[in-house]
Enzyme design. Structure first.
Site, PDB file in Angstrom:
ATOM      1  CB  CYS A   4      18.215   3.767 -88.051  1.00 41.31           C
ATOM      2  SG  CYS A   4      18.015   5.653 -88.163  1.00 41.31           S
TER       3      CYS A   4
ATOM      4  CB  CYS B  20      16.890  -0.435 -86.021  1.00 40.25           C
ATOM      5  SG  CYS B  20      16.302   0.361 -87.532  1.00 40.25           S
TER       6      CYS B  20
ATOM      7  CB  CYS C 262      19.327  -3.161 -95.937  1.00 40.74           C
ATOM      8  SG  CYS C 262      19.787  -4.929 -95.878  1.00 40.74           S
TER       9      CYS C 262
END
Length: 251
Positions: A11, A83, A90
């Site tokens: 997150c 989120c 990522c």
């Protein structure tokens, strides 16, 4: 144990949601997963995160805020983003085998005084399902790979050990029969069976309305001998537990 899978929760701040998820998965299936968490813009763990975990008696040892950069170049079986911002970032983890997006509101921005507890509870249900799916996928593996440390770690619980020795003694048993023998609730026994499945120690198979469990037939020979010797050493106790099942069937 089957080869441990690597999971990382991401997150933005690594101060709330991903910390809760890391603690939950490690608590539920730390024998099956190597669990990590990180943030794209990490900062200190919110004290309310720790308070929520402690309220539900979950371990907080070792939790600390970390940057995604610390894991650059490492490979993971699952990257789970919590989120949308983390999902977009990522790409910094190119060796992820699978990326899963779970979008949860940040409890830090909520006016609800129970926001952290509610987020923990919602994540708990999601992670239980994740563990269940993973254990189902692994149950058909032909040759569970397990070493002595992993075996004894998985059996370092009175209920799980009793389940394994009863299965060794009786062959196949249902959750109802195991709960009767152990005088425990069915939900508790089911949770322990899920952990044993995750370890690769048991298999389940549906038979009419029941799900029957058995010791995995392809466990290494040395581990089968360990279970056999343990069952013999505790034979009187195991027979007493098995007698409760017989008494129920005769009732």
């Amino acid at each position: 144990m089957l080869a441990m899978k690597r999971v990382i929760f991401l997150c933005t701040g690594n101060s709330a949601r991903s910390q809760l998820a890391e603690a939950l998965l490690r608590h539920q299936a730390g024998h099956f997963f190597e669990v990590f968490s990180a943030g794209s813009q990490p900062h200190d763990i919110d004290p309310r995160t720790i308070a929520a975990l402690q309220k539900f008696h979950l371990p907080v040892d070792g939790l600390q805020s970390k940057s995604i950069d610390e894991f650059a170049g490492q490979s993971f079986d699952y990257v789970i983003t919590l989120c949308d911002k983390a999902r977009q970032e990522c790409a910094q983890l190119p060796q992820a085998r699978e990326v899963i997006a779970w979008d949860y509101p940040d409890p830090r921005t909520s006016d609800n005084p129970r926001a952290f507890e509610l987020t923990l509870q919602e994540l708990n249900e999601r992670i239980k399902m994740f563990v269940l799916v993973q254990s189902k996928e692994q149950k058909g593996a032909l040759n569970p790979v397990i070493n002595p440390l992993q075996l004894f770690k998985c059996l370092a619980d009175e209920t799980r050990l009793a389940v394994m020795l009863l299965l060794q003694h009786r062959g196949t048993l249902s959750v109802t029969e195991l709960a009767q023998a152990l005088q425990e609730s069915q939900p508790k026994v089911s949770r322990h069976l899920a952990q044993l499945r995750g370890c690769g120690l048991v298999l389940d198979e549906r038979c009419n309305q029941n799900v029957l469990y058995q010791v995995h037939p392809r466990l290494p020979d040395w581990s089968v001998r360990v279970l056999h010797e343990a069952a013999q050493a505790d034979s009187q106790h195991i027979q007493q537990l098995a007698q409760r099942i017989q008494e129920r069937s005769n009732a």
